[in-house]
Design a protein around this motif. Structure first.
Motif, PDB file in Angstrom:
ATOM      1  N   GLU A  37       0.162  -4.959   5.381  1.00 45.78           N
ATOM      2  CA  GLU A  37      -0.870  -4.035   5.851  1.00 45.78           C
ATOM      3  C   GLU A  37      -0.652  -2.631   5.311  1.00 45.78           C
ATOM      4  N   THR A  38       0.601  -2.206   5.232  1.00 43.72           N
ATOM      5  CA  THR A  38       0.877  -0.886   4.685  1.00 43.72           C
ATOM      6  C   THR A  38       0.535  -0.853   3.201  1.00 43.72           C
ATOM      7  N   ALA A  39       0.861  -1.927   2.480  1.00 47.96           N
ATOM      8  CA  ALA A  39       0.518  -2.001   1.057  1.00 47.96           C
ATOM      9  C   ALA A  39      -0.989  -1.915   0.856  1.00 47.96           C
ATOM     10  N   ASP A  40      -1.753  -2.572   1.721  1.00 47.25           N
ATOM     11  CA  ASP A  40      -3.212  -2.510   1.622  1.00 47.25           C
ATOM     12  C   ASP A  40      -3.708  -1.080   1.806  1.00 47.25           C
ATOM     13  N   ALA A  41      -3.066  -0.350   2.732  1.00 46.15           N
ATOM     14  CA  ALA A  41      -3.453   1.045   2.955  1.00 46.15           C
ATOM     15  C   ALA A  41      -3.089   1.936   1.773  1.00 46.15           C
ATOM     16  N   LEU A  42      -2.155   1.446   0.939  1.00 48.26           N
ATOM     17  CA  LEU A  42      -1.741   2.186  -0.261  1.00 48.26           C
ATOM     18  C   LEU A  42      -2.370   1.586  -1.515  1.00 48.26           C
ATOM     19  N   ASP A  43      -3.536   0.970  -1.333  1.00 52.08           N
ATOM     20  CA  ASP A  43      -4.322   0.387  -2.438  1.00 52.08           C
ATOM     21  C   ASP A  43      -3.687  -0.861  -3.033  1.00 52.08           C
ATOM     22  N   GLY A  44      -2.709  -1.439  -2.333  1.00 45.23           N
ATOM     23  CA  GLY A  44      -2.187  -2.743  -2.722  1.00 45.23           C
ATOM     24  C   GLY A  44      -1.412  -2.795  -4.011  1.00 45.23           C
ATOM     25  N   VAL A  45      -0.878  -1.667  -4.482  1.00 42.39           N
ATOM     26  CA  VAL A  45      -0.104  -1.657  -5.724  1.00 42.39           C
ATOM     27  C   VAL A  45       1.258  -1.010  -5.446  1.00 42.39           C
ATOM     28  N   PRO A  46       2.362  -1.782  -5.536  1.00 39.26           N
ATOM     29  CA  PRO A  46       2.359  -3.245  -5.715  1.00 39.26           C
ATOM     30  C   PRO A  46       1.978  -3.947  -4.424  1.00 39.26           C
ATOM     31  N   ALA A  47       1.802  -5.251  -4.502  1.00 44.12           N
ATOM     32  CA  ALA A  47       1.425  -6.035  -3.332  1.00 44.12           C
ATOM     33  C   ALA A  47       2.536  -6.005  -2.294  1.00 44.12           C
ATOM     34  N   GLY A  48       2.145  -6.035  -1.008  1.00 45.41           N
ATOM     35  CA  GLY A  48       3.130  -6.048   0.060  1.00 45.41           C
ATOM     36  C   GLY A  48       3.672  -7.447   0.313  1.00 45.41           C
ATOM     37  N   ARG A  49       4.611  -7.513   1.244  1.00 48.52           N
ATOM     38  CA  ARG A  49       5.202  -8.793   1.636  1.00 48.52           C
ATOM     39  C   ARG A  49       5.034  -8.982   3.144  1.00 48.52           C
ATOM     40  N   PRO A  50       5.069 -10.224   3.614  1.00 50.53           N
ATOM     41  CA  PRO A  50       5.026 -10.454   5.066  1.00 50.53           C
ATOM     42  C   PRO A  50       6.289  -9.916   5.723  1.00 50.53           C
ATOM     43  N   VAL A  51       6.162  -9.530   6.981  1.00 51.12           N
ATOM     44  CA  VAL A  51       7.301  -8.947   7.701  1.00 51.12           C
ATOM     45  C   VAL A  51       8.457  -9.937   7.799  1.00 51.12           C
ATOM     46  N   SER A  52       8.171 -11.228   7.780  1.00 50.75           N
ATOM     47  CA  SER A  52       9.233 -12.239   7.850  1.00 50.75           C
ATOM     48  C   SER A  52      10.212 -12.126   6.691  1.00 50.75           C
ATOM     49  N   ALA A  53       9.809 -11.463   5.586  1.00 53.12           N
ATOM     50  CA  ALA A  53      10.706 -11.298   4.439  1.00 53.12           C
ATOM     51  C   ALA A  53      11.863 -10.352   4.741  1.00 53.12           C
ATOM     52  N   LEU A  54      11.815  -9.648   5.881  1.00 51.05           N
ATOM     53  CA  LEU A  54      12.917  -8.758   6.242  1.00 51.05           C
ATOM     54  C   LEU A  54      14.238  -9.508   6.386  1.00 51.05           C
ATOM     55  N   THR A  55      14.167 -10.789   6.698  1.00 52.52           N
ATOM     56  CA  THR A  55      15.409 -11.551   6.854  1.00 52.52           C
ATOM     57  C   THR A  55      16.200 -11.631   5.557  1.00 52.52           C
ATOM     58  N   ASP A  56      15.527 -11.433   4.428  1.00 50.64           N
ATOM     59  CA  ASP A  56      16.191 -11.519   3.131  1.00 50.64           C
ATOM     60  C   ASP A  56      16.593 -10.144   2.588  1.00 50.64           C
ATOM     61  N   CYS A  57      16.370  -9.089   3.373  1.00 56.75           N
ATOM     62  CA  CYS A  57      16.676  -7.732   2.917  1.00 56.75           C
ATOM     63  C   CYS A  57      18.100  -7.323   3.285  1.00 56.75           C
ATOM     64  N   ASP A  58      18.561  -6.279   2.637  1.00 59.22           N
ATOM     65  CA  ASP A  58      19.843  -5.666   2.996  1.00 59.22           C
ATOM     66  C   ASP A  58      19.661  -4.560   4.020  1.00 59.22           C
ATOM     67  N   LEU A  59      18.444  -4.003   4.093  1.00 53.65           N
ATOM     68  CA  LEU A  59      18.137  -2.942   5.050  1.00 53.65           C
ATOM     69  C   LEU A  59      16.645  -2.984   5.359  1.00 53.65           C
ATOM     70  N   ALA A  60      16.309  -2.857   6.649  1.00 57.95           N
ATOM     71  CA  ALA A  60      14.922  -2.742   7.083  1.00 57.95           C
ATOM     72  C   ALA A  60      14.702  -1.331   7.605  1.00 57.95           C
ATOM     73  N   VAL A  61      13.518  -0.792   7.344  1.00 57.59           N
ATOM     74  CA  VAL A  61      13.144   0.525   7.851  1.00 57.59           C
ATOM     75  C   VAL A  61      11.862   0.362   8.657  1.00 57.59           C
ATOM     76  N   ALA A  62      11.884   0.788   9.919  1.00 59.34           N
ATOM     77  CA  ALA A  62      10.713   0.715  10.791  1.00 59.34           C
ATOM     78  C   ALA A  62      10.194   2.122  11.024  1.00 59.34           C
ATOM     79  N   VAL A  63       8.943   2.366  10.651  1.00 55.74           N
ATOM     80  CA  VAL A  63       8.345   3.695  10.771  1.00 55.74           C
ATOM     81  C   VAL A  63       7.295   3.650  11.872  1.00 55.74           C
ATOM     82  N   GLY A  64       7.566   4.317  12.989  1.00 55.58           N
ATOM     83  CA  GLY A  64       6.649   4.303  14.119  1.00 55.58           C
ATOM     84  C   GLY A  64       7.381   4.650  15.395  1.00 55.58           C
ATOM     85  N   GLY A  65       7.120   3.890  16.444  1.00 58.20           N
ATOM     86  CA  GLY A  65       7.818   4.063  17.704  1.00 58.20           C
ATOM     87  C   GLY A  65       8.794   2.933  17.954  1.00 58.20           C
TER      88      GLY A  65
END
Length: 275
Positions: A37-65
């Motif tokens: 959804e954030t990628a779509d708000a940024l014109d989709g370049v590059p394409a975003g990933r589903p939130v479930s992909a966080l399990t494969d990351c080394d670090l997650a960043v949550a921006v909000g509350g």
């Protein structure tokens, strides 16, 4: 290093912070992506990933509350999370938008040195028969299909096999220290400092009952439900499961815990924002 960024839905400010972070982390040489959804708000370049992909990351960043951070945590497994606080109370999110880039880049550098410091926060799971709930960082609530006059459940609470209380109530809430400041507080439960390894057992609008209890973090809490056709189990106010009653629901600490990176929040400063 792979960094995933999740921004609060519908927030232009969160999207702008996410875009700045994506640019800074990329410049630091790490691989970075934002949620779809954030990628779509940024014109989709590059394409975003589903939130479930966080399990494969080394670090997650949550921006909000705190809600955005909990949403990320439900999808992150044991990936460490940095929370960027956009002006809410911020029991979990310690970093202001102004300090977001510096804080995230500090964690990228710490990871590259093999020195990332991570704090573990307990989560809970409920189970009944073959069913197990999704992990909850705040609380598990066991209740009937509705609350209020003429509703509620007949219940009994056992802690580590010993009966603690029982009777009739709107429901029973079991909270982590993190969750003590959330739904538990609105149900007149006690605040629990995050350094305390305990769970809150809170009978919600009980006809008689016992006072809210803080018990050991590794306690096994069993709630038996009768007097209704179904028991409703709610995890963190979002995931709802209906069970045929009578039912017995067991709540315990589960793995993995929520793992937080970055600077810790000031518990008492956050409390001051509640008033």
């Amino acid at each position: 290093m792979d960094v995933g960024i999740v921004a609060r839905k519908g927030s232009d400010r969160a999207v702008a912070v996410a875009a700045d972070l994506r640019e800074a982390v990329t410049a630091a040489g790490a691989s970075v992506w934002v949620d779809t959804e954030t990628a779509d708000a940024l014109d989709g370049v590059p394409a975003g990933r589903p939130v479930s992909a966080l399990t494969d990351c080394d670090l997650a960043v949550a921006v909000g509350g705190d809600g955005t951070l909990l949403f990320a945590a439900r999808n992150a497994g044991d990936t460490p999370i940095v929370g960027i606080n956009l002006g809410e109370v911020g029991f979990l999110n310690a970093v202001s938008p102004e300090n977001a880039t510096e804080a995230v880049l500090d964690e990228v550098e710490a990871f590259n040195r093999g020195e990332m410091a991570v704090r573990e926060v307990p989560r809970l799971a409920a189970r009944s028969g073959e069913w197990t709930s999704v992990p909850a960082a705040n609380e598990i609530v066991i209740q009937g299909g509705r609350r209020g006059p003429g509703a509620g459940i007949d219940y009994a609470v056992h802690i580590d096999g010993s009966r603690y209380s029982g009777g009739h109530a709107d429901g029973v809430l079991i909270a982590t220290p993190t969750g003590s400041t959330a739904y538990n507080l609105s149900e007149r439960g006690p605040l629990v400092h995050p350094s305390v390894s305990g769970l809150v057992v809170n009978e919600m609008v009980a006809d008689e009952g016992m006072p809210p209890l803080v018990t050991d973090i590794d306690s096994t809490i069993t709630v038996s439900v009768e007097g209704v056709d179904e028991a409703v189990v709610v995890s963190d106010g979002r995931t709802v499961t209906e069970l045929d009653a009578p039912a017995e629901v067991t709540v315990e600490r589960t793995t993995p815990p929520m793992r937080l990176a970055g600077p810790p929040s000031d518990f008492f400063e956050a409390l001051g924002k509640l008033s």
